[in-house]
Design a protein around this motif. Structure first.
Motif, PDB file in Angstrom:
ATOM      1  N   PHE A 282      22.706 -13.201 -17.193  1.00  0.00           N
ATOM      2  CA  PHE A 282      23.925 -12.652 -17.805  1.00  0.00           C
ATOM      3  C   PHE A 282      23.727 -11.230 -18.327  1.00  0.00           C
ATOM      4  O   PHE A 282      24.295 -10.845 -19.337  1.00  0.00           O
ATOM      5  N   TYR A 283      22.862 -10.465 -17.650  1.00  0.00           N
ATOM      6  CA  TYR A 283      22.707  -9.012 -17.797  1.00  0.00           C
ATOM      7  C   TYR A 283      22.117  -8.572 -19.140  1.00  0.00           C
ATOM      8  O   TYR A 283      21.286  -7.685 -19.184  1.00  0.00           O
ATOM      9  N   ASN A 284      22.596  -9.173 -20.257  1.00  0.00           N
ATOM     10  CA  ASN A 284      22.084  -8.807 -21.601  1.00  0.00           C
ATOM     11  C   ASN A 284      22.145  -7.308 -21.886  1.00  0.00           C
ATOM     12  O   ASN A 284      21.196  -6.733 -22.405  1.00  0.00           O
ATOM     13  N   LEU A 285      23.288  -6.685 -21.567  1.00  0.00           N
ATOM     14  CA  LEU A 285      23.481  -5.276 -21.925  1.00  0.00           C
ATOM     15  C   LEU A 285      24.060  -5.193 -23.338  1.00  0.00           C
ATOM     16  O   LEU A 285      24.692  -6.138 -23.813  1.00  0.00           O
ATOM     17  N   MET A 286      23.835  -4.056 -23.990  1.00  0.00           N
ATOM     18  CA  MET A 286      24.453  -3.809 -25.292  1.00  0.00           C
ATOM     19  C   MET A 286      25.886  -3.353 -25.023  1.00  0.00           C
ATOM     20  O   MET A 286      26.110  -2.327 -24.365  1.00  0.00           O
ATOM     21  N   SER A 287      26.860  -4.110 -25.545  1.00  0.00           N
ATOM     22  CA  SER A 287      28.258  -3.844 -25.189  1.00  0.00           C
ATOM     23  C   SER A 287      28.792  -2.543 -25.796  1.00  0.00           C
ATOM     24  O   SER A 287      29.758  -1.979 -25.296  1.00  0.00           O
ATOM     25  N   ASN A 288      28.157  -2.082 -26.857  1.00  0.00           N
ATOM     26  CA  ASN A 288      28.635  -0.849 -27.518  1.00  0.00           C
ATOM     27  C   ASN A 288      27.950   0.407 -26.994  1.00  0.00           C
ATOM     28  O   ASN A 288      28.147   1.492 -27.523  1.00  0.00           O
TER      29      ASN A 288
ATOM     30  N   TYR B 132      25.566   6.189 -10.330  1.00  0.00           N
ATOM     31  CA  TYR B 132      25.458   7.481 -11.002  1.00  0.00           C
ATOM     32  C   TYR B 132      26.810   7.930 -11.567  1.00  0.00           C
ATOM     33  O   TYR B 132      26.890   8.435 -12.689  1.00  0.00           O
ATOM     34  N   ASP B 133      27.863   7.670 -10.803  1.00  0.00           N
ATOM     35  CA  ASP B 133      29.192   8.113 -11.266  1.00  0.00           C
ATOM     36  C   ASP B 133      29.802   7.187 -12.327  1.00  0.00           C
ATOM     37  O   ASP B 133      30.863   7.477 -12.859  1.00  0.00           O
ATOM     38  N   ARG B 134      29.109   6.086 -12.623  1.00  0.00           N
ATOM     39  CA  ARG B 134      29.612   5.167 -13.656  1.00  0.00           C
ATOM     40  C   ARG B 134      28.769   5.207 -14.918  1.00  0.00           C
ATOM     41  O   ARG B 134      28.897   4.357 -15.796  1.00  0.00           O
ATOM     42  N   LYS B 135      27.904   6.208 -15.017  1.00  0.00           N
ATOM     43  CA  LYS B 135      26.891   6.191 -16.085  1.00  0.00           C
ATOM     44  C   LYS B 135      27.483   6.234 -17.491  1.00  0.00           C
ATOM     45  O   LYS B 135      26.856   5.765 -18.437  1.00  0.00           O
ATOM     46  N   ALA B 136      28.689   6.789 -17.630  1.00  0.00           N
ATOM     47  CA  ALA B 136      29.298   6.897 -18.966  1.00  0.00           C
ATOM     48  C   ALA B 136      30.198   5.705 -19.275  1.00  0.00           C
ATOM     49  O   ALA B 136      30.888   5.695 -20.296  1.00  0.00           O
ATOM     50  N   HIS B 137      30.209   4.698 -18.392  1.00  0.00           N
ATOM     51  CA  HIS B 137      31.076   3.538 -18.602  1.00  0.00           C
ATOM     52  C   HIS B 137      30.381   2.470 -19.450  1.00  0.00           C
ATOM     53  O   HIS B 137      29.172   2.277 -19.373  1.00  0.00           O
ATOM     54  N   PHE B 138      31.197   1.760 -20.225  1.00  0.00           N
ATOM     55  CA  PHE B 138      30.688   0.656 -21.030  1.00  0.00           C
ATOM     56  C   PHE B 138      30.653  -0.621 -20.184  1.00  0.00           C
ATOM     57  O   PHE B 138      31.408  -0.740 -19.204  1.00  0.00           O
ATOM     58  N   PRO B 139      29.810  -1.597 -20.566  1.00  0.00           N
ATOM     59  CA  PRO B 139      29.749  -2.849 -19.796  1.00  0.00           C
ATOM     60  C   PRO B 139      31.121  -3.473 -19.542  1.00  0.00           C
ATOM     61  O   PRO B 139      31.392  -3.947 -18.434  1.00  0.00           O
ATOM     62  N   SER B 140      32.003  -3.449 -20.538  1.00  0.00           N
ATOM     63  CA  SER B 140      33.330  -4.075 -20.370  1.00  0.00           C
ATOM     64  C   SER B 140      34.175  -3.373 -19.313  1.00  0.00           C
ATOM     65  O   SER B 140      35.174  -3.920 -18.853  1.00  0.00           O
ATOM     66  N   GLN B 141      33.770  -2.157 -18.934  1.00  0.00           N
ATOM     67  CA  GLN B 141      34.522  -1.417 -17.907  1.00  0.00           C
ATOM     68  C   GLN B 141      33.920  -1.619 -16.526  1.00  0.00           C
ATOM     69  O   GLN B 141      34.352  -0.990 -15.562  1.00  0.00           O
TER      70      GLN B 141
END
Ligand code: ADP
Ligand code: MG
Length: 236
Positions: free
Chosen positions: A96-102, A132-141
């Motif tokens: 389940f990826y375990n990324l920081m959502s913030n 690379y083009d999604r680097k500024a996106h948050f996990p929810s996006q």
């Protein structure tokens, strides 16, 4: 190809005590993993796969037995050394990826790499995983598959000795799962990184150099694939 041993698991057992009940999660597991190898550990749910991976990754300790990495016994490390081992030598990829959502994609990777001694260029890794083009996106996006790509980038950017993946396609649809397996395969080849994937999905075994079969806490069989299948060509 000269086979150099990276990990040596020697007679590992693990028993969990739940009050009066004892669960034998691992029974006398013994095997080696070679440098640069692409290994799948295959077994049904509850067979001890996650327990085994967590012990190799220094996140859990066995009741009995030893684990060596590059001839260093990690099961004898004190806490400080074990922390450095987890931090510098292990890249973990979870179901389940375990990324920081913030945090954005790139910030998630930076957070993991800034404490590592030998990390790789993050922008290059983001290109490798196609984000690379999604680097500024948050996990929810991002979709599940994209989030898993970020999680893989995070693990690889640390430049670990070993990539440990616990059911990395378990939360993904078939096509996305195949693309994630392709990515792991490409990283294994491009960076000559040793990759261990655990799964209950037998189709995934076909892409490995070697498959370790687990049942009820035991390694019951080892299978060598002389010609591993391209991940794009497996089906389930
Ligand atoms: P798998 O990953 O193959 O599904 P696990 O390694 O998670 O298997 O679990 C192996 C066995 O150990 C199961 O019977 C599970 O219930 C038990 N187990 C795993 N972790 C714990 C724990 N922290 N406490 C008690 N029992 C556990
Ligand atoms: Mg598991």
């Amino acid at each position: 190809m000269g086979k150099e041993i990276l990990i040596s698991v020697k007679d590992i057992s693990k028993e969990y005590k739940m009050g009066e009940v004892k669960v034998k999660a691992l029974k006398n597991a013994t095997f080696d993993i070679y440098k640069g190898e692409f290994v799948v550990i295959l077994g049904p749910s509850g067979s001890g796969k996650s327990t085994l991976l967590n012990i190799i990754g220094g996140m859990d300790t066995p009741t009995k037995g030893k684990v060596f990495i590059n001839n260093n016994e990690i099961t004898a490390f004190e806490e400080k050394k074990l922390t450095l081992y987890r931090r510098n030598e292990i890249g973990f990829v979870f179901q389940f990826y375990n990324l920081m959502s913030n945090l954005t994609a790139i910030e998630n990777i930076e957070l993991a790499t800034e404490i590592c001694k030998d990390s790789l260029n993050i922008e290059n890794i983001l290109k490798d995983v196609g984000l690379y083009d999604r680097k500024a996106h948050f996990p929810s996006q991002m979709s599940g598959g994209e989030q898993q790509r970020v999680a893989i980038a995070r693990a690889v950017a640390k430049n670990p000795l070993l990539l440990l993946c616990d059911e990395p396609t378990g939360a993904l649809d078939y096509e996305t799962g195949v693309s994630i397996l392709s990515l792991l395969n490409n990283i294994n080849k491009k960076y000559n990184k040793t990759v261990v994937i655990i799964t209950h999905n037998s189709a995934i075994g076909n892409i490995a150099d070697r498959v370790l079969h687990m049942r009820s806490g035991e390694i019951i069989d080892t299978e060598i694939n002389e010609n591993p299948t391209d991940p794009e060509r497996i089906e389930w």
